[in-house]
Write a protein that holds these residues in place. Structure first.
Motif, PDB file in Angstrom:
ATOM      1  N   MET A   1       0.836  -1.175   0.000  1.00 59.50           N
ATOM      2  CA  MET A   1       0.000   0.000   0.000  1.00 59.50           C
ATOM      3  C   MET A   1       0.882   1.240   0.000  1.00 59.50           C
ATOM      4  N   THR A   2       0.401   2.209  -0.657  1.00 58.00           N
ATOM      5  CA  THR A   2       1.122   3.474  -0.678  1.00 58.00           C
ATOM      6  C   THR A   2       0.549   4.399   0.394  1.00 58.00           C
ATOM      7  N   GLU A   3       1.185   5.509   0.575  1.00 57.85           N
ATOM      8  CA  GLU A   3       0.749   6.470   1.577  1.00 57.85           C
ATOM      9  C   GLU A   3      -0.678   6.956   1.340  1.00 57.85           C
ATOM     10  N   GLU A   4      -1.020   7.208   0.114  1.00 60.09           N
ATOM     11  CA  GLU A   4      -2.341   7.773  -0.159  1.00 60.09           C
ATOM     12  C   GLU A   4      -3.450   6.726  -0.086  1.00 60.09           C
ATOM     13  N   ASN A   5      -3.136   5.440  -0.178  1.00 56.48           N
ATOM     14  CA  ASN A   5      -4.145   4.394  -0.120  1.00 56.48           C
ATOM     15  C   ASN A   5      -4.324   3.810   1.280  1.00 56.48           C
ATOM     16  N   SER A   6      -3.430   4.108   2.194  1.00 57.78           N
ATOM     17  CA  SER A   6      -3.527   3.525   3.531  1.00 57.78           C
ATOM     18  C   SER A   6      -4.647   4.213   4.313  1.00 57.78           C
ATOM     19  N   PRO A   7      -5.303   3.441   5.192  1.00 53.55           N
ATOM     20  CA  PRO A   7      -6.394   4.034   5.969  1.00 53.55           C
ATOM     21  C   PRO A   7      -5.854   5.072   6.964  1.00 53.55           C
ATOM     22  N   ALA A   8      -6.653   6.082   7.169  1.00 57.57           N
ATOM     23  CA  ALA A   8      -6.243   7.157   8.083  1.00 57.57           C
ATOM     24  C   ALA A   8      -6.301   6.653   9.519  1.00 57.57           C
ATOM     25  N   VAL A   9      -5.270   6.956  10.270  1.00 60.98           N
ATOM     26  CA  VAL A   9      -5.223   6.581  11.673  1.00 60.98           C
ATOM     27  C   VAL A   9      -5.675   7.769  12.486  1.00 60.98           C
ATOM     28  N   LYS A  10      -6.746   7.556  13.266  1.00 62.36           N
ATOM     29  CA  LYS A  10      -7.251   8.646  14.086  1.00 62.36           C
ATOM     30  C   LYS A  10      -6.413   8.732  15.353  1.00 62.36           C
ATOM     31  N   LYS A  11      -6.013   9.927  15.672  1.00 58.27           N
ATOM     32  CA  LYS A  11      -5.241  10.162  16.878  1.00 58.27           C
ATOM     33  C   LYS A  11      -6.191  10.673  17.959  1.00 58.27           C
ATOM     34  N   ARG A  12      -6.211   9.976  19.092  1.00 60.91           N
ATOM     35  CA  ARG A  12      -7.114  10.366  20.157  1.00 60.91           C
ATOM     36  C   ARG A  12      -6.531  11.518  20.956  1.00 60.91           C
ATOM     37  N   SER A  13      -7.425  12.292  21.443  1.00 65.19           N
ATOM     38  CA  SER A  13      -7.018  13.426  22.263  1.00 65.19           C
ATOM     39  C   SER A  13      -6.481  12.925  23.599  1.00 65.19           C
ATOM     40  N   GLY A  14      -5.539  13.636  24.168  1.00 65.88           N
ATOM     41  CA  GLY A  14      -4.968  13.253  25.447  1.00 65.88           C
ATOM     42  C   GLY A  14      -5.982  13.331  26.566  1.00 65.88           C
ATOM     43  N   TRP A  15      -6.946  14.272  26.443  1.00 62.38           N
ATOM     44  CA  TRP A  15      -7.963  14.414  27.476  1.00 62.38           C
ATOM     45  C   TRP A  15      -8.888  13.208  27.509  1.00 62.38           C
ATOM     46  N   ILE A  16      -9.217  12.677  26.345  1.00 62.74           N
ATOM     47  CA  ILE A  16     -10.103  11.515  26.282  1.00 62.74           C
ATOM     48  C   ILE A  16      -9.418  10.308  26.919  1.00 62.74           C
ATOM     49  N   THR A  17      -8.158  10.117  26.629  1.00 63.10           N
ATOM     50  CA  THR A  17      -7.407   9.006  27.195  1.00 63.10           C
ATOM     51  C   THR A  17      -7.303   9.155  28.703  1.00 63.10           C
ATOM     52  N   LEU A  18      -7.012  10.347  29.183  1.00 58.99           N
ATOM     53  CA  LEU A  18      -6.914  10.594  30.613  1.00 58.99           C
ATOM     54  C   LEU A  18      -8.258  10.361  31.295  1.00 58.99           C
ATOM     55  N   LEU A  19      -9.332  10.809  30.664  1.00 59.76           N
ATOM     56  CA  LEU A  19     -10.666  10.608  31.215  1.00 59.76           C
ATOM     57  C   LEU A  19     -10.999   9.128  31.323  1.00 59.76           C
ATOM     58  N   ARG A  20     -10.643   8.352  30.313  1.00 58.20           N
ATOM     59  CA  ARG A  20     -10.896   6.911  30.355  1.00 58.20           C
ATOM     60  C   ARG A  20     -10.132   6.237  31.487  1.00 58.20           C
ATOM     61  N   ILE A  21      -8.883   6.631  31.673  1.00 56.55           N
ATOM     62  CA  ILE A  21      -8.066   6.038  32.738  1.00 56.55           C
ATOM     63  C   ILE A  21      -8.664   6.377  34.104  1.00 56.55           C
ATOM     64  N   VAL A  22      -9.059   7.629  34.283  1.00 58.47           N
ATOM     65  CA  VAL A  22      -9.641   8.044  35.557  1.00 58.47           C
ATOM     66  C   VAL A  22     -10.951   7.314  35.812  1.00 58.47           C
ATOM     67  N   LEU A  23     -11.787   7.179  34.787  1.00 59.24           N
ATOM     68  CA  LEU A  23     -13.059   6.477  34.960  1.00 59.24           C
ATOM     69  C   LEU A  23     -12.855   5.000  35.282  1.00 59.24           C
ATOM     70  N   VAL A  24     -11.913   4.359  34.640  1.00 58.01           N
ATOM     71  CA  VAL A  24     -11.643   2.949  34.928  1.00 58.01           C
ATOM     72  C   VAL A  24     -11.164   2.789  36.376  1.00 58.01           C
TER      73      VAL A  24
END
Length: 67
Positions: free
Chosen positions: A1-24
């Motif tokens: 696969m080339t760069e333009e054909n590869s699926p886009a990787v979504k980058k999660r926000s740091g706040w969402i990750t922190l919120l998930r850790i705190v909730l767990v």
């Protein structure tokens, strides 16, 4: 696969990750306290107020780590 054909990787926000850790962690603490209270009352047939006393936990510690 080339760069333009590869699926886009979504980058999660740091706040969402922190919120998930705190909730767990919060849910784990709630489950620990709830399970301890239910076990103390149902299995031990004791008053629920006793589960939060220091002397109860000192006794449990002495039973577990007795020489």
């Amino acid at each position: 696969m080339t760069e333009e054909n590869s699926p886009a990787v979504k980058k999660r926000s740091g706040w969402i990750t922190l919120l998930r850790i705190v909730l767990v962690l919060l849910f784990l603490v709630i489950a620990l306290v709830g399970g301890t209270a239910v076990g103390f009352v149902v299995l031990g047939k004791q008053d629920i107020g006793g589960v939060f006393e220091w002397s109860t936990w000192q006794h449990v510690f002495d039973l577990v780590f007795a020489p």
